[in-house]
Design a protein around this motif. Structure first.
Motif, mmCIF file in Angstrom:
data_model
loop_
_atom_site.group_PDB
_atom_site.id
_atom_site.type_symbol
_atom_site.label_atom_id
_atom_site.label_comp_id
_atom_site.label_asym_id
_atom_site.label_seq_id
_atom_site.Cartn_x
_atom_site.Cartn_y
_atom_site.Cartn_z
ATOM 1 N N LYS A 100 0.840 -1.202 0.000
ATOM 2 C CA LYS A 100 0.000 0.000 0.000
ATOM 3 C C LYS A 100 0.871 1.247 0.000
ATOM 4 N N ILE A 101 1.908 1.248 0.811
ATOM 5 C CA ILE A 101 2.799 2.406 0.899
ATOM 6 C C ILE A 101 3.587 2.572 -0.395
ATOM 7 N N ILE A 102 4.024 1.458 -0.981
ATOM 8 C CA ILE A 102 4.739 1.528 -2.259
ATOM 9 C C ILE A 102 3.839 2.125 -3.334
ATOM 10 N N ASP A 103 2.564 1.722 -3.338
ATOM 11 C CA ASP A 103 1.609 2.276 -4.307
ATOM 12 C C ASP A 103 1.438 3.782 -4.104
ATOM 13 N N ILE A 104 1.367 4.222 -2.859
ATOM 14 C CA ILE A 104 1.241 5.655 -2.564
ATOM 15 C C ILE A 104 2.482 6.407 -3.049
ATOM 16 N N LEU A 105 3.655 5.863 -2.768
ATOM 17 C CA LEU A 105 4.894 6.523 -3.166
ATOM 18 C C LEU A 105 5.063 6.539 -4.691
ATOM 19 N N GLU A 106 4.635 5.461 -5.339
ATOM 20 C CA GLU A 106 4.699 5.399 -6.801
ATOM 21 C C GLU A 106 3.855 6.510 -7.417
ATOM 22 N N ASN A 107 2.662 6.709 -6.902
ATOM 23 C CA ASN A 107 1.792 7.764 -7.416
ATOM 24 C C ASN A 107 2.321 9.149 -7.052
ATOM 25 N N ALA A 108 2.942 9.252 -5.895
ATOM 26 C CA ALA A 108 3.536 10.530 -5.501
ATOM 27 C C ALA A 108 4.666 10.913 -6.456
ATOM 28 N N LYS A 109 5.493 9.942 -6.814
ATOM 29 C CA LYS A 109 6.586 10.208 -7.756
ATOM 30 C C LYS A 109 6.047 10.580 -9.132
ATOM 31 N N LYS A 110 5.023 9.858 -9.588
ATOM 32 C CA LYS A 110 4.432 10.171 -10.889
ATOM 33 C C LYS A 110 3.890 11.602 -10.912
ATOM 34 N N GLY A 111 3.306 12.019 -9.806
ATOM 35 C CA GLY A 111 2.734 13.356 -9.723
ATOM 36 C C GLY A 111 3.735 14.417 -9.308
ATOM 37 N N GLN A 112 5.036 14.044 -9.210
ATOM 38 C CA GLN A 112 6.103 14.956 -8.820
ATOM 39 C C GLN A 112 5.815 15.617 -7.470
ATOM 40 N N ALA A 113 5.242 14.849 -6.551
ATOM 41 C CA ALA A 113 4.987 15.360 -5.207
ATOM 42 C C ALA A 113 6.284 15.386 -4.407
ATOM 43 N N THR A 114 6.398 16.386 -3.569
ATOM 44 C CA THR A 114 7.569 16.479 -2.694
ATOM 45 C C THR A 114 7.296 15.869 -1.324
ATOM 46 N N ASP A 115 6.009 15.869 -0.919
ATOM 47 C CA ASP A 115 5.645 15.368 0.400
ATOM 48 C C ASP A 115 4.339 14.579 0.317
ATOM 49 N N VAL A 116 4.235 13.575 1.182
ATOM 50 C CA VAL A 116 3.003 12.797 1.320
ATOM 51 C C VAL A 116 2.519 12.976 2.753
ATOM 52 N N HIS A 117 1.293 13.472 2.917
ATOM 53 C CA HIS A 117 0.693 13.674 4.242
ATOM 54 C C HIS A 117 -0.335 12.576 4.490
ATOM 55 N N ILE A 118 -0.188 11.873 5.597
ATOM 56 C CA ILE A 118 -1.136 10.835 5.981
ATOM 57 C C ILE A 118 -1.792 11.299 7.272
ATOM 58 N N ILE A 119 -3.044 11.719 7.154
ATOM 59 C CA ILE A 119 -3.711 12.399 8.257
ATOM 60 C C ILE A 119 -4.970 11.639 8.675
ATOM 61 N N LEU A 120 -5.462 11.956 9.872
ATOM 62 C CA LEU A 120 -6.638 11.284 10.419
ATOM 63 C C LEU A 120 -7.790 12.277 10.536
ATOM 64 N N GLU A 121 -8.936 11.898 9.965
ATOM 65 C CA GLU A 121 -10.133 12.711 10.098
ATOM 66 C C GLU A 121 -11.145 11.975 10.971
ATOM 67 N N SER A 122 -12.331 12.533 11.128
ATOM 68 C CA SER A 122 -13.275 11.986 12.100
ATOM 69 C C SER A 122 -13.696 10.552 11.803
ATOM 70 N N ASP A 123 -13.882 10.228 10.520
ATOM 71 C CA ASP A 123 -14.384 8.892 10.193
ATOM 72 C C ASP A 123 -13.462 8.085 9.283
ATOM 73 N N CYS A 124 -12.303 8.630 8.915
ATOM 74 C CA CYS A 124 -11.373 7.900 8.029
ATOM 75 C C CYS A 124 -10.003 8.540 8.065
ATOM 76 N N GLY A 125 -9.067 7.901 7.386
ATOM 77 C CA GLY A 125 -7.760 8.502 7.168
ATOM 78 C C GLY A 125 -7.725 9.073 5.765
ATOM 79 N N LYS A 126 -6.773 9.947 5.512
ATOM 80 C CA LYS A 126 -6.666 10.556 4.191
ATOM 81 C C LYS A 126 -5.198 10.705 3.813
ATOM 82 N N VAL A 127 -4.907 10.445 2.536
ATOM 83 C CA VAL A 127 -3.556 10.637 1.993
ATOM 84 C C VAL A 127 -3.595 11.843 1.066
ATOM 85 N N ARG A 128 -2.686 12.794 1.298
ATOM 86 C CA ARG A 128 -2.633 14.006 0.487
ATOM 87 C C ARG A 128 -1.210 14.209 -0.015
ATOM 88 N N PHE A 129 -1.088 14.757 -1.215
ATOM 89 C CA PHE A 129 0.215 15.053 -1.811
ATOM 90 C C PHE A 129 0.432 16.559 -1.867
#
Length: 330
Positions: A4-33
């Motif tokens: 799962k983390i490799i998939d997130i990082l692969e998409n982050a690299k494709k999108g030229q993201a510099t940072d990946v934020h993994i945050i917690l909201e009231s009813d779920c988690g969220k991944v942001r680039f």
């Protein structure tokens, strides 16, 4: 969780993201680039996935999995599409048992030397001249994510390639591994903090000393002393402009005469993003300009807004982007 983390990082690299934020909201988690300086949602994850991702990242970055009350940071790497991707994992406590994680993607120096993001040859050669100094303090300034560490390390790499001077760095953590440079990592958990490391490094006969970031007046004063005692010293500093760097150092209680005698160059920079490319723009003050300013004389230099206007006139920024960044630099 590894896949799962490799998939997130692969998409982050494709999108030229510099940072990946993994945050917690009231009813779920969220991944942001963070892409081109802007936060964008990537995917939602369940609360269970969130906890397992956080624990796995802490494990591979050699952080304390059972510690949730204090921020932690560590460096590791993962294999992503046949590439060994270096990442920095940082945690921040939310509640008694929950925390958020930010992954900084650490590209190698070679990947950060492209023309669009970095400086052209003439600009780079101008700054390289300062690498020949035998002593003095050179500061790379700007907000977080402005590329100041990248510029500093590229210039340091030029010194290392010469092979005639001893270069020692003190970092928290080590981000770019450079052969030929002695790189020391601050480790607060092991009671290896910056003060004894700095004193120890100065006893090890460095020609060039790099200290990752000036965070308080004690470090600022020690680095100035080092620069006045025959060392070429590099560091980064958070400030809004080259001029405001001097004001902030004076706020640290440093004397104007110390600043005049020690600082050889202040570079302040930002990263801009157009639809097609990214650019560094910068302003700088030389030793003579610093002296004039501290003496109360008028100092003329090309500031960030001047550089921004040049990019617009050369057709690299459209009107909308120009207005956006003009307002941002106010």
């Amino acid at each position: 969780m590894k896949n799962k983390i490799i998939d997130i990082l692969e998409n982050a690299k494709k999108g030229q993201a510099t940072d990946v934020h993994i945050i917690l909201e009231s009813d779920c988690g969220k991944v942001r680039f963070r892409q081109k300086g802007i936060m964008k949602d990537f995917m939602e994850i369940t609360k269970d996935e969130f906890k397992r991702i956080v624990n796995y990242l802490k494990f591979i970055a050699e952080l304390d999995i059972n510690e949730h009350k204090i921020p932690q940071s560590g460096k590791t790497s993962m294999q992503v599409n046949d590439e060994e991707l270096a990442i920095r994992v940082s945690t921040l406590p939310l509640t008694l048992m929950d925390e958020v994680v930010v992954i900084r993607i650490l590209d190698s120096l070679a990947k950060r030397q492209g023309r669009s993001l970095f400086l052209n040859d003439a600009e780079f050669d101008f700054f390289k001249k300062y690498m020949q100094l035998s002593q003095g303090l050179i500061l790379f300034t700007g907000p977080t994510g402005s590329g100041k560490s990248t510029l500093m390390f590229n210039l340091l790499n030029e010194i290392v390639k010469e092979g005639t001077r001893q270069v020692i760095s003190i970092e928290d953590p080590v981000e770019y591994e450079i052969d030929g440079m002695v790189q020391v990592e601050i480790n607060e958990k092991a009671d290896i903090s910056y003060a004894p490391l700095l004193k120890g490094a100065l006893r090890c006969d460095p020609d060039v000393l790099m200290f990752g970031e000036i965070r308080d007046k004690a470090i600022a004063r020690e680095l100035i002393r080092a620069s006045l005692s025959g060392h070429l010293v590099f560091s980064t500093f958070h400030s809004k402009s080259a001029i405001s760097t001097l004001s902030r150092l004076k706020d640290f209680g440093l004397y104007e005469e110390e600043l005049k005698q020690s600082i050889s160059l202040i570079v302040n920079q930002r990263i801009l993003h157009s639809d097609a490319e990214s650019f560094i723009i910068y302003e700088f003050l030389t030793a003579s300009q610093i002296n004039d300013y501290l003496m109360g004389r008028q100092v003329e230099y090309a500031n960030l807004n001047d550089r921004l206007i040049s990019l617009k006139n050369e057709g690299y920024l459209d009107h909308e982007k120009f207005i956006f960044y003009s307002q941002k630099f106010q």
